[in-house]
Design an enzyme around this catalytic site. Structure first.
Site, PDB file in Angstrom:
ATOM      1  N   GLY A 108       7.875   1.481   2.571  1.00 60.10           N
ATOM      2  CA  GLY A 108       8.958   1.702   1.607  1.00 60.10           C
ATOM      3  C   GLY A 108       8.513   1.699   0.160  1.00 60.10           C
ATOM      4  O   GLY A 108       9.334   1.497  -0.742  1.00 60.10           O
TER       5      GLY A 108
ATOM      6  N   ALA B 272      11.039   1.609  -3.021  1.00 62.00           N
ATOM      7  CA  ALA B 272      11.018   0.413  -3.880  1.00 62.00           C
ATOM      8  C   ALA B 272      10.690   0.826  -5.309  1.00 62.00           C
ATOM      9  O   ALA B 272      11.277   0.305  -6.269  1.00 62.00           O
ATOM     10  CB  ALA B 272       9.992  -0.589  -3.360  1.00 62.00           C
TER      11      ALA B 272
ATOM     12  N   PRO C  14       0.837  -1.192   0.000  1.00 61.71           N
ATOM     13  CA  PRO C  14       0.000   0.000   0.000  1.00 61.71           C
ATOM     14  C   PRO C  14       0.877   1.248   0.000  1.00 61.71           C
ATOM     15  O   PRO C  14       1.951   1.249   0.624  1.00 61.71           O
ATOM     16  CB  PRO C  14      -0.796  -0.112   1.297  1.00 61.71           C
ATOM     17  CG  PRO C  14      -0.033  -1.062   2.154  1.00 61.71           C
ATOM     18  CD  PRO C  14       0.766  -1.944   1.249  1.00 61.71           C
TER      19      PRO C  14
ATOM     20  N   ASP D 227      15.650   4.115   3.420  1.00 63.96           N
ATOM     21  CA  ASP D 227      14.691   3.345   2.614  1.00 63.96           C
ATOM     22  C   ASP D 227      15.313   2.877   1.290  1.00 63.96           C
ATOM     23  O   ASP D 227      15.270   1.683   0.990  1.00 63.96           O
ATOM     24  CB  ASP D 227      13.417   4.167   2.351  1.00 63.96           C
ATOM     25  CG  ASP D 227      12.514   4.263   3.575  1.00 63.96           C
ATOM     26  OD1 ASP D 227      12.967   3.927   4.686  1.00 63.96           O
ATOM     27  OD2 ASP D 227      11.354   4.679   3.426  1.00 63.96           O
TER      28      ASP D 227
HETATM   29  O1  PMV Z   1       9.463   5.981   4.537  1.00 62.47           O
HETATM   30  P1  PMV Z   1       8.908   5.842   5.903  1.00 62.47           P
HETATM   31  O2  PMV Z   1       7.534   6.380   6.038  1.00 62.47           O
HETATM   32  O3  PMV Z   1       9.049   4.460   6.419  1.00 62.47           O
HETATM   33  O4  PMV Z   1       9.798   6.761   6.887  1.00 62.47           O
HETATM   34  C1  PMV Z   1      11.172   6.752   6.822  1.00 62.47           C
HETATM   35  C2  PMV Z   1      11.766   6.830   8.162  1.00 62.47           C
HETATM   36  C3  PMV Z   1      12.073   8.175   8.769  1.00 62.47           C
HETATM   37  O5  PMV Z   1      13.167   7.936   9.632  1.00 62.47           O
HETATM   38  C4  PMV Z   1      10.911   8.664   9.590  1.00 62.47           C
HETATM   39  C5  PMV Z   1      12.435   9.255   7.740  1.00 62.47           C
HETATM   40  C6  PMV Z   1      13.796   9.073   7.092  1.00 62.47           C
HETATM   41  O6  PMV Z   1      14.083   9.853   6.164  1.00 62.47           O
HETATM   42  O7  PMV Z   1      14.587   8.210   7.505  1.00 62.47           O
END
Ligand code: PMV
Length: 312
Positions: free
Chosen positions: A103, A107, A97, A148
């Site tokens: 991610g 991705a 989703p 990510d």
């Molecule tokens: O992409 P998400 O929604 O899983 O968030 C990434 C994680 C954070 O640490 C909150 C933001 C980042 O840039 O690392």
């Protein structure tokens, strides 16, 4: 040309990683797949993703999602950087989703980088895919830490620390890790929690910095616990991290409900994952059967949930 990349969960260290502390991330089995071809009517992107269901059984479960103009611009820029034709059509199918903290945007970035590289007849090693996906993520994210794209390009489990260059250590769990991912159904952009937290921290660094540092410590110790196969230890870290993340103001009632449901069903630990404010929670199970039980318990609470095995 067809290419794909996995989604991810942040096991520990979200938000802390933005400030230079460590985060522990794992790739998921669910992926984003891209088919990209030359098309004189391009550039164009078609995007199919599950509305809320994480486990589509047929293409009928995937709905067309409007493509934001920033995404088309960022993808065109990526195609130009890679040397692929600007006249492309990309068909994207996401098993994840969107806006769920799993991610999907990273991705998508990695899969697009791989697809464009194939179209241009070039190689696309993980570091290159990661770099290109990070550029694309900036269109959505503001100033992402880079964790990510790093996990989506490399797969497995990593301990990540931002920097120039980022420090990425591969972690080998001693035994399979059984997680349950529970979706709140509340979609949000990562910026919606990262930017307000950054403003709160700027006002009161003495209050916020020790909490962020502690989250980073939990992630570092979590990596060691995974290597030992010590899931009791990891579960306590999940609970501790969730408490701190709630204190940092990035949880929400739906995430609190998901975490409570997973804990009362016997999870070894549970926490929000990713940016928070919606998205998903994760619970740690003892084994695959326990994970299925946690999924059913979350579903009884009206949540969509699925089990994931993260193998060594
Ligand atoms: O992409 P998400 O929604 O899983 O968030 C990434 C994680 C954070 O640490 C909150 C933001 C980042 O840039 O690392």
């Amino acid at each position: 040309m067809k290419a794909s990349a996995p989604g991810k969960v942040l096991l520990l260290g979200e938000h802390a990683v933005v400030y230079g502390y460590s985060a522990l991330a794992a790739a998921l089995g669910r992926r984003v797949t891209v088919e990209v071809e030359e098309d004189s009517k391009g550039p164009a992107i078609e995007l199919l993703a599950p509305a809320t269901s994480p486990t589509p059984t047929s293409s009928a479960d995937l709905s067309p999602i409007p493509v934001p103009p920033e995404l088309l611009d960022a993808a065109s820029e990526m195609a130009a950087t890679v040397g692929a034709t600007p006249l492309f059509r990309a068909r994207v199918r996401s098993e994840l989703p969107l806006g769920g903290g799993l991610g999907s945007s990273a991705a998508l970035g990695v899969a697009l980088a791989r697809g464009f590289a194939q179209l241009a007849g070039r190689d696309c090693p993980p570091e290159r895919a990661e770099h290109l996906a990070l550029q694309l993520e900036r269109a959505f994210h503001g100033a992402p830490s880079g964790v990510d794209p790093a996990i989506c390009a490399r797969g497995g489990v990593i301990l990540f620390r931002r920097g120039e260059p980022a420090q990425v250590d591969r972690i080998s769990p001693r035994r399979p890790l059984h997680l349950v991912v529970a979706l709140t159904g509340v979609a949000r952009g990562t910026r919606s929690t990262v930017l307000p937290l950054s403003a709160r921290r700027a006002e009161r660094p003495d209050l916020y910095d020790p909490m962020l540092a502690f989250l980073g410590e939990l992630a570092r110790g979590g990596a060691r616990a995974l290597e030992r196969g010590d899931f009791q230890d990891l579960g306590v870290r999940f609970d501790a991290a969730h408490g701190v993340l709630a204190a940092l103001g990035v949880s929400c009632p739906e995430l609190e409900q998901a975490v409570a449901a997973l804990r009362s069903a016997g999870a070894l630990g549970a926490k929000l994952t990713g940016a928070g404010g919606g998205g998903a929670a994760i619970g740690l199970a003892r084994d695959g059967m326990h994970a299925e039980g946690l999924v059913r318990a979350a579903e009884r609470e009206g949540l969509r949930a699925f089990a994931e095995e993260i193998s060594p």
